[in-house]
Write an enzyme that holds these catalytic residues in place. Structure first.
Site: not given
Length: 317
Positions: A141-142
């Site tokens: 995930d970012r």
């Protein structure tokens, strides 16, 4: 200024086999916008083995690709290199001829898309323009920091994907700081997870009986007065698995803006935590080509370790 090109014919080699046609063309047509690539494929100006092909076509070794004359902007490759240089550093944890492992910083997407034009893989390709093959093995995930696998050979990518599908070939461990006192030294969590898209177009995951099987093991590491540091051991690799499993179990990750405690999250920046506390800290796997065991680690980033130091410790496990 623009520069015209001539008709060119490209032959797909073993390392390029398996790529989608659009991705294959983007690597060869430096500076060409994706919209242009889609247009010349749809119009039939691009030919594969003298016939039309869709952008989703998977290249085969030996395929012959005809690329029409184009007028491409010259400055674009330099702009990409400058953007890569300005981007966050990508510390290398391990590298050989087949595999690259970086310690991804939080806040950096792994690839462009969904409003993000430049991610880890685009940055790597801009920094290494002569590399024949660079592909993500998996995603983070970012908002998540930590170890990210990038294949430098098609054969390595195929082998690593087989390990991931087996759910036993790669041992992935994360560190997460959660709200509250996690009561068990070790807990198996098995909630089925279903992906969906919100009305605003945002990708989300929820627990539901129609979802995919998902299994995470949580090991308690340290207890604080109002939080617990857990190690998450992934047995399956579903989207947002750790975040949703912990939220469903009643122990949301601190700083999680999708599944966390939103009231608590508003207070955390003033207390010193300005991001989600989730970090991919260890990978164990056999080398995809040699089989030699690899054990790779990335220590907690300074902003996370400093926040831990500010908390009142109740005990280690």
């Amino acid at each position: 200024m623009t520069t015209p090109s001539k008709v060119s014919y490209l032959t797909v080699d073993a390392e390029q086999a398996g790529q989608r046609l659009d991705n294959f063309l983007m690597k060869h047509l430096k500076g060409a916008p994706k919209s242009l690539i889609y247009r010349i494929v749809r119009s039939g100006e691009v030919r594969v083995n003298k016939g039309r092909a869709d952008v989703t076509y998977r290249m085969l070794e030996g395929d012959q690709v005809r690329v029409p004359p184009l007028r491409l902007s010259e400055p674009q490759p330099r702009l990409e290199s400058e953007q890569a240089a300005r981007g966050p550093a990508l510390p290398i944890v391990f590298e050989d001829e087949a595999l690259l492992v970086i310690n991804k910083p939080a806040g950096l997407a792994v690839h462009g898309g969904s409003g993000v034009s430049f991610g880890v893989i685009e940055q790597l390709r801009a920094l290494r323009p002569t590399a024949k093959f660079l592909e993500l093995v998996h995603r983070l995930d970012r908002e998540t920091s930590g170890l990210l696998l990038v294949a430098k050979k098609r054969s390595a990518l195929v082998a690593l994907h087989e390990m991931l599908r087996d759910d036993r070939g790669i041992d992935k461990r994360y560190l997460a700081l959660v709200k509250g006192c996690f009561p068990d030294p070790r807990r198996h969590v098995r909630f089925k997870l279903l992906k969906y898209v919100t009305e605003s177009g945002e990708r989300r995951v929820r627990v539901g009986p129609e979802g995919q099987e998902a299994h995470t093991v949580f090991n308690r590491h340290r207890r604080f007065s109002d939080a617990t540091l857990l190690e998450a051991e992934l047995k399956t690799g579903r989207t947002h698995q750790i975040r949703v499993h912990l939220a469903q179990a009643g122990f949301p990750i601190l700083g999680d803006d999708k599944y966390g405690d939103f009231t608590l999250n508003k207070l955390l920046p003033r207390q010193g935590l300005k991001r989600m506390f989730l970090h991919a800290w260890r990978l164990r796997l056999p080398h995809p080509l040699t089989g030699v065991p690899l054990e790779l680690e990335a220590a907690l980033p300074q902003e996370l370790s400093s926040y831990l130091d500010s908390l009142e410790v109740l005990g280690d496990d």
